[in-house]
Write a protein that holds these residues in place. Structure first.
Motif, PDB file in Angstrom:
ATOM      1  N   LYS A  68      39.601  49.186  43.734  1.00 35.75           N
ATOM      2  CA  LYS A  68      39.705  48.930  42.305  1.00 35.75           C
ATOM      3  C   LYS A  68      41.159  48.649  41.961  1.00 35.75           C
ATOM      4  CE  LYS A  68      35.885  51.071  39.810  1.00 35.75           C
ATOM      5  NZ  LYS A  68      35.532  51.994  38.699  1.00 35.75           N
ATOM      6  N   GLU A  95      42.275  40.615  43.289  1.00 34.86           N
ATOM      7  CA  GLU A  95      40.823  40.621  43.427  1.00 34.86           C
ATOM      8  C   GLU A  95      40.468  41.491  44.629  1.00 34.86           C
ATOM      9  OE1 GLU A  95      39.043  36.780  43.499  1.00 34.86           O
ATOM     10  OE2 GLU A  95      40.086  36.060  41.716  1.00 34.86           O
ATOM     11  N   THR A  96      39.515  42.388  44.462  1.00 31.34           N
ATOM     12  CA  THR A  96      39.147  43.274  45.559  1.00 31.34           C
ATOM     13  C   THR A  96      37.645  43.494  45.577  1.00 31.34           C
ATOM     14  OG1 THR A  96      39.420  45.507  46.486  1.00 31.34           O
ATOM     15  CG2 THR A  96      39.596  45.292  44.092  1.00 31.34           C
ATOM     16  N   GLU A  97      37.094  43.640  46.764  1.00 28.45           N
ATOM     17  CA  GLU A  97      35.675  43.965  46.911  1.00 28.45           C
ATOM     18  C   GLU A  97      35.475  45.433  47.252  1.00 28.45           C
ATOM     19  OE1 GLU A  97      33.913  41.390  49.775  1.00 28.45           O
ATOM     20  OE2 GLU A  97      34.187  39.562  48.585  1.00 28.45           O
ATOM     21  N   THR A  98      36.460  46.026  47.930  1.00 31.88           N
ATOM     22  CA  THR A  98      36.284  47.396  48.431  1.00 31.88           C
ATOM     23  C   THR A  98      36.989  48.448  47.581  1.00 31.88           C
ATOM     24  OG1 THR A  98      38.188  47.098  49.901  1.00 31.88           O
ATOM     25  CG2 THR A  98      36.007  46.611  50.809  1.00 31.88           C
ATOM     26  N   ASP A 138      34.743  45.618  35.426  1.00 25.30           N
ATOM     27  CA  ASP A 138      34.352  46.385  36.620  1.00 25.30           C
ATOM     28  C   ASP A 138      35.550  46.847  37.446  1.00 25.30           C
ATOM     29  OD1 ASP A 138      35.224  44.042  37.780  1.00 25.30           O
ATOM     30  OD2 ASP A 138      33.306  43.514  38.700  1.00 25.30           O
ATOM     31  N   GLU A 197      42.114  51.952  47.124  1.00 27.41           N
ATOM     32  CA  GLU A 197      40.801  52.171  47.736  1.00 27.41           C
ATOM     33  C   GLU A 197      40.484  53.658  47.741  1.00 27.41           C
ATOM     34  OE1 GLU A 197      40.715  50.381  51.590  1.00 27.41           O
ATOM     35  OE2 GLU A 197      40.463  48.349  50.800  1.00 27.41           O
ATOM     36  N   LYS A 253      37.513  45.144  39.285  1.00 33.25           N
ATOM     37  CA  LYS A 253      37.649  44.443  40.560  1.00 33.25           C
ATOM     38  C   LYS A 253      38.669  43.299  40.502  1.00 33.25           C
ATOM     39  CE  LYS A 253      34.484  46.679  42.927  1.00 33.25           C
ATOM     40  NZ  LYS A 253      34.831  47.481  44.135  1.00 33.25           N
ATOM     41  N   ARG A 254      38.993  42.861  39.288  1.00 28.37           N
ATOM     42  CA  ARG A 254      39.931  41.743  39.142  1.00 28.37           C
ATOM     43  C   ARG A 254      40.950  42.067  38.049  1.00 28.37           C
ATOM     44  NH1 ARG A 254      37.878  37.431  36.777  1.00 28.37           N
ATOM     45  NH2 ARG A 254      36.142  38.620  35.867  1.00 28.37           N
TER      46      ARG A 254
END
Length: 295
Positions: free
Chosen positions: A154, A149-152, A69, A171, A71-72
């Motif tokens: 890539k 690692e990100t939530e908002t 995904d 972002e 994200k990591r």
């Protein structure tokens, strides 16, 4: 006592990857018990690995693993003493497993990673490392890792061969932009993202150097001040990602590209094999003799 047959020696070689004479010797010493021979060779190999731990390892490989995904991601550097071993299939297989486990385990430090199993049901990465040292005859070291690692946003990455690796957290940018930025970082080596990331101490150090250089010109103080400020602006453009000319289009800066795309770089990291490691001058003849002696 089991008879030491060629088939038994062959089986032990296939299971341990060790030389024929070493396998035969271990089988003789254990009365043909192949499991005991494997255990004995493991212990002997780990002892040999410990003896090599103080030898400089400045070659090796950079590896990156990213989640599906985006994200990591994790980037690791694994070192060997020579480029010859860095190209060895066993070494490269070890590096691949280390990178996969670094992502899966959530390890934040090398120490935590070394304690993790190299694969399900397998030995720890540290045990596997020491066994590989014994097998390949060189010091092998997991030097560093960094996790993203990100939530908002890539994370994107780029590998130049296996010697330079970059991970960039972006972002509001496309995957293509992220990869382009990672390639740019690999080529242009920025120190940080923006001017705000440059410490006051670093700026003052450069200001002092530029001032001393400008004063040698004998120009008036007000001209010297303008010269210093101009050189500082150029210095900041050279070391910051946002200030550098974009490698794919030098007519615009990376900062201008990001404004055009409506994107933001949160952080990045660039690893290059062996950077910062002081390499000892090698005596090739002595290296060959050491291999012959089994040092």
């Amino acid at each position: 006592m089991t008879k030491i047959t060629a088939a038994l020696v062959k089986e032990l070689r296939e299971r341990t990857g060790s030389g024929m004479m070493e396998c035969k010797k271990a089988l003789v010493e254990t009365g043909g018990d192949i499991e005991a021979a494997i255990e004995q060779m493991r212990k002997s190999g780990l002892a040999k690995a410990d003896k090599k731990s103080d030898r400089t390892a400045a070659e090796g490989q950079i590896a990156i693993e990213r989640s599906d995904d985006g994200k990591r991601a994790v980037i690791v550097e694994v070192n060997s003493e020579t480029d010859f071993v860095a190209k060895n299939e066993d070494f490269q297989g070890f590096v691949g497993k280390v990178a996969k486990q670094a992502l899966a385990s959530g390890a934040q430090t090398v120490e935590a990673l070394l304690a993790a199993p190299i694969e399900a049901g397998g030995p720890s990465i540290e045990e596997a490392r020491r066994e590989l040292v014994a097998k390949l005859g060189e010091n092998i070291n997991i030097r560093r890792l960094m996790r993203f690692e990100t939530e908002t946003g890539k994370v994107s990455h780029y590998l130049h061969g296996n010697r330079i690796g970059v991970v960039v957290e972006v972002e509001d940018g496309s995957d293509e932009l992220g990869k382009d930025l990672a390639m740019h970082v690999a080529a242009s080596k920025p120190h940080c993202v923006s001017e705000e990331d440059v410490s006051a101490d670093a700026l003052e150090k450069e200001r002092a150097i530029f001032t001393a250089q400008a004063e040698d010109s004998g120009k008036p103080a007000n001209i010297i001040e303008k010269m210093v400020e101009g050189r500082l602006r150029k210095f900041l453009q050279e070391i910051t990602l946002l200030g550098q000319p974009f490698v794919k289009d030098p007519d615009q800066s990376v900062g201008e590209l990001l404004r055009q795309e409506g994107a933001k770089v949160v952080r990045f990291v660039r690893f290059e094999v062996g950077e910062g490691i002081e390499k000892a001058e090698a005596d090739f003849a002595e290296e060959v003799m050491a291999q012959v002696r089994g040092d």
